[in-house]
Design a protein around this motif. Structure first.
Motif, PDB file in Angstrom:
ATOM      1  N   TYR A  60       0.754  -1.083   0.134  1.00 47.58           N
ATOM      2  CA  TYR A  60      -0.024   0.018  -0.131  1.00 47.58           C
ATOM      3  C   TYR A  60       0.894   1.193  -0.262  1.00 47.58           C
ATOM      4  O   TYR A  60       2.019   1.440   0.728  1.00 47.58           O
ATOM      5  CB  TYR A  60      -1.024   0.080   1.393  1.00 47.58           C
ATOM      6  CG  TYR A  60      -2.164  -0.776   1.243  1.00 47.58           C
ATOM      7  CD1 TYR A  60      -3.321  -0.484   0.573  1.00 47.58           C
ATOM      8  CD2 TYR A  60      -1.938  -2.067   2.084  1.00 47.58           C
ATOM      9  CE1 TYR A  60      -4.313  -1.282   0.758  1.00 47.58           C
ATOM     10  CE2 TYR A  60      -3.190  -2.942   2.064  1.00 47.58           C
ATOM     11  CZ  TYR A  60      -4.329  -2.565   1.458  1.00 47.58           C
ATOM     12  OH  TYR A  60      -5.551  -3.108   1.548  1.00 47.58           O
ATOM     13  N   SER A  61       0.633   2.105  -0.782  1.00 45.49           N
ATOM     14  CA  SER A  61       1.182   3.489  -0.929  1.00 45.49           C
ATOM     15  C   SER A  61       0.006   4.524  -0.812  1.00 45.49           C
ATOM     16  O   SER A  61      -1.031   4.264  -1.035  1.00 45.49           O
ATOM     17  CB  SER A  61       2.113   3.848  -2.010  1.00 45.49           C
ATOM     18  OG  SER A  61       1.471   3.591  -3.305  1.00 45.49           O
ATOM     19  N   TRP A 132      -3.358   3.451  -2.428  1.00 44.18           N
ATOM     20  CA  TRP A 132      -3.126   2.704  -3.762  1.00 44.18           C
ATOM     21  C   TRP A 132      -2.539   1.098  -3.253  1.00 44.18           C
ATOM     22  O   TRP A 132      -1.831   1.282  -2.508  1.00 44.18           O
ATOM     23  CB  TRP A 132      -2.390   3.211  -4.665  1.00 44.18           C
ATOM     24  CG  TRP A 132      -2.960   4.671  -5.032  1.00 44.18           C
ATOM     25  CD1 TRP A 132      -4.162   4.676  -6.146  1.00 44.18           C
ATOM     26  CD2 TRP A 132      -2.634   5.820  -4.631  1.00 44.18           C
ATOM     27  NE1 TRP A 132      -4.492   6.025  -6.211  1.00 44.18           N
ATOM     28  CE2 TRP A 132      -3.585   6.971  -5.347  1.00 44.18           C
ATOM     29  CE3 TRP A 132      -1.810   6.441  -3.869  1.00 44.18           C
ATOM     30  CZ2 TRP A 132      -3.631   8.042  -5.025  1.00 44.18           C
ATOM     31  CZ3 TRP A 132      -1.544   7.775  -3.737  1.00 44.18           C
ATOM     32  CH2 TRP A 132      -2.724   8.830  -4.293  1.00 44.18           C
ATOM     33  N   LYS A 133      -3.180   0.234  -3.922  1.00 39.92           N
ATOM     34  CA  LYS A 133      -2.782  -1.094  -3.689  1.00 39.92           C
ATOM     35  C   LYS A 133      -2.085  -1.805  -4.823  1.00 39.92           C
ATOM     36  O   LYS A 133      -2.801  -1.831  -5.793  1.00 39.92           O
ATOM     37  CB  LYS A 133      -3.851  -1.722  -3.170  1.00 39.92           C
ATOM     38  CG  LYS A 133      -3.782  -3.105  -2.850  1.00 39.92           C
ATOM     39  CD  LYS A 133      -4.770  -3.620  -1.962  1.00 39.92           C
ATOM     40  CE  LYS A 133      -6.345  -3.889  -2.527  1.00 39.92           C
ATOM     41  NZ  LYS A 133      -7.289  -4.644  -2.004  1.00 39.92           N
ATOM     42  N   GLN A 134      -0.747  -2.238  -4.508  1.00 41.52           N
ATOM     43  CA  GLN A 134      -0.266  -2.873  -5.545  1.00 41.52           C
ATOM     44  C   GLN A 134      -0.266  -4.529  -4.875  1.00 41.52           C
ATOM     45  O   GLN A 134       0.166  -4.942  -3.741  1.00 41.52           O
ATOM     46  CB  GLN A 134       1.135  -2.645  -5.855  1.00 41.52           C
ATOM     47  CG  GLN A 134       1.980  -2.581  -7.024  1.00 41.52           C
ATOM     48  CD  GLN A 134       3.263  -2.124  -7.319  1.00 41.52           C
ATOM     49  OE1 GLN A 134       3.683  -1.549  -6.007  1.00 41.52           O
ATOM     50  NE2 GLN A 134       3.676  -1.799  -8.356  1.00 41.52           N
ATOM     51  N   TRP A 144      -1.307  -2.884 -10.067  1.00 37.55           N
ATOM     52  CA  TRP A 144      -2.052  -1.836  -9.382  1.00 37.55           C
ATOM     53  C   TRP A 144      -3.627  -2.288  -9.351  1.00 37.55           C
ATOM     54  O   TRP A 144      -4.038  -2.497 -10.501  1.00 37.55           O
ATOM     55  CB  TRP A 144      -1.988  -0.395  -9.936  1.00 37.55           C
ATOM     56  CG  TRP A 144      -0.520   0.147  -9.774  1.00 37.55           C
ATOM     57  CD1 TRP A 144       0.396   0.282 -10.746  1.00 37.55           C
ATOM     58  CD2 TRP A 144       0.117   0.495  -8.750  1.00 37.55           C
ATOM     59  NE1 TRP A 144       1.684   0.616 -10.105  1.00 37.55           N
ATOM     60  CE2 TRP A 144       1.293   0.837  -9.198  1.00 37.55           C
ATOM     61  CE3 TRP A 144      -0.300   0.676  -7.332  1.00 37.55           C
ATOM     62  CZ2 TRP A 144       2.273   1.451  -8.179  1.00 37.55           C
ATOM     63  CZ3 TRP A 144       0.473   1.255  -6.265  1.00 37.55           C
ATOM     64  CH2 TRP A 144       1.888   1.704  -6.844  1.00 37.55           C
ATOM     65  N   VAL A 145      -4.211  -2.385  -8.354  1.00 42.24           N
ATOM     66  CA  VAL A 145      -5.649  -2.705  -8.170  1.00 42.24           C
ATOM     67  C   VAL A 145      -6.279  -1.563  -8.446  1.00 42.24           C
ATOM     68  O   VAL A 145      -6.288  -0.483  -8.135  1.00 42.24           O
ATOM     69  CB  VAL A 145      -5.762  -3.007  -6.879  1.00 42.24           C
ATOM     70  CG1 VAL A 145      -7.448  -3.188  -6.417  1.00 42.24           C
ATOM     71  CG2 VAL A 145      -5.218  -4.247  -6.207  1.00 42.24           C
ATOM     72  N   ASP A 146      -7.193  -1.651  -9.391  1.00 41.10           N
ATOM     73  CA  ASP A 146      -8.389  -0.750  -9.681  1.00 41.10           C
ATOM     74  C   ASP A 146      -9.858  -1.191  -9.365  1.00 41.10           C
ATOM     75  O   ASP A 146     -10.329  -1.897 -10.189  1.00 41.10           O
ATOM     76  CB  ASP A 146      -8.348  -0.181 -11.313  1.00 41.10           C
ATOM     77  CG  ASP A 146      -9.099   0.752 -11.701  1.00 41.10           C
ATOM     78  OD1 ASP A 146     -10.043   1.163 -10.862  1.00 41.10           O
ATOM     79  OD2 ASP A 146      -9.012   1.078 -12.752  1.00 41.10           O
ATOM     80  N   PRO A 147     -10.404  -0.666  -8.309  1.00 42.08           N
ATOM     81  CA  PRO A 147     -11.416  -1.085  -7.957  1.00 42.08           C
ATOM     82  C   PRO A 147     -12.745  -0.921  -9.165  1.00 42.08           C
ATOM     83  O   PRO A 147     -13.627  -1.696  -9.010  1.00 42.08           O
ATOM     84  CB  PRO A 147     -11.769  -0.414  -6.660  1.00 42.08           C
ATOM     85  CG  PRO A 147     -10.613   0.060  -6.130  1.00 42.08           C
ATOM     86  CD  PRO A 147      -9.766   0.114  -7.326  1.00 42.08           C
TER      87      PRO A 147
END
Lengths: 163, 88
Positions: A60-61, A132-134, A144-147
């Protein structure tokens, strides 16, 4: 009086974002009081799968100053809407499957307000806080997660849009 | 000699996560003709290598708060272009 605990937490004691493991009991202790008989807790943990793929770990960043500011606004909103004391924490950095990524606590005299505020906090955090979540997968790939693509399960509904 | 100079403003622009990877940097200082909006920043970014990877309407923030592309800018402002949020 009702928001004294969360104000103290926000300004002096802890930040919303942390590199350290989240201590849910400490968050609960921060908002508990003799008059608050209902304490609702939501904990989000790292899942081992995503859209059929095996997830090994996450990173997470965040845009830290805005994340802190937006979270403070969300907490203030919850305290204005309900008679609650609230505490929240979100982890950043590397997390393993099962680690607590986010924890939200809302304490009130009765459970209705505690549940409502707890739900509001987590939904608004997912919608508005710049994090953001990788994901790192078992096959060695990273993304990268894109909800908004539907690959990520979320109960937060449509993401924030400016038309 | 006095020359008429169009007034300019300068802002700092921050990129994060996939957008920073796509454009190859996470911070850039831009000078823009005044009056300028967040939308003008997006147009400048789109003209840079990798800028075509930005969506039509990315989330944007101005001085740590969400704004739309119509938000107007002043010198010293911090504009952030935010990939889809994935906290929680």
């Amino acid at each position: 009086m009702k928001s004294r605990c969360s104000r103290r937490l926000r300004e002096d004691e802890v930040e919303f974002l942390t590199e350290q493991p989240i201590d849910v009991a400490a968050l609960m202790a921060a908002v508990q009081a003799p008059a608050r008989g209902g304490i609702a807790v939501f904990v989000g943990a790292v899942r081992n799968h995503q859209a059929g793929r095996d997830v090994l770990r996450l990173h997470y960043s965040a845009y830290r100053p805005m994340a802190e500011a937006e979270c403070a606004r969300i907490m203030t909103e919850a305290e204005a809407k309900w008679d609650v004391a609230v505490a929240v924490a979100h982890r950043v950095g590397r997390l393993e499957v099962g680690d607590t990524a986010v924890a939200v606590v809302a304490a009130s005299a009765h459970r209705e307000e505690a549940f409502a505020a707890c739900r509001y906090l987590i939904e608004q955090i997912k919608r508005r806080v710049p994090i953001w979540k990788q994901e790192f997968y078992a096959d060695g790939s990273v993304s990268w997660v894109d909800p908004s693509t539907g690959a990520e399960h979320t109960e937060a509904g449509p993401r924030l849009q400016h038309a | 000699m006095v020359t008429a100079v169009a007034s300019e403003i300068s802002v700092r622009v921050l990129l994060f996560a996939s957008y920073a990877e796509g454009l190859g940097f996470d911070s850039i200082d831009l000078s823009l003709a005044s009056p300028a909006t967040v939308g003008a920043v997006l147009e400048r970014l789109r003209a840079l290598p990798g800028g075509d990877r930005l969506p039509q309407r990315p989330l944007c923030a101005l001085n740590l708060a969400h704004v739309g592309p119509e938000a107007t800018l002043a010198t010293g402002d911090e504009v952030a272009v935010l990939p889809p949020l994935a906290g929680g």
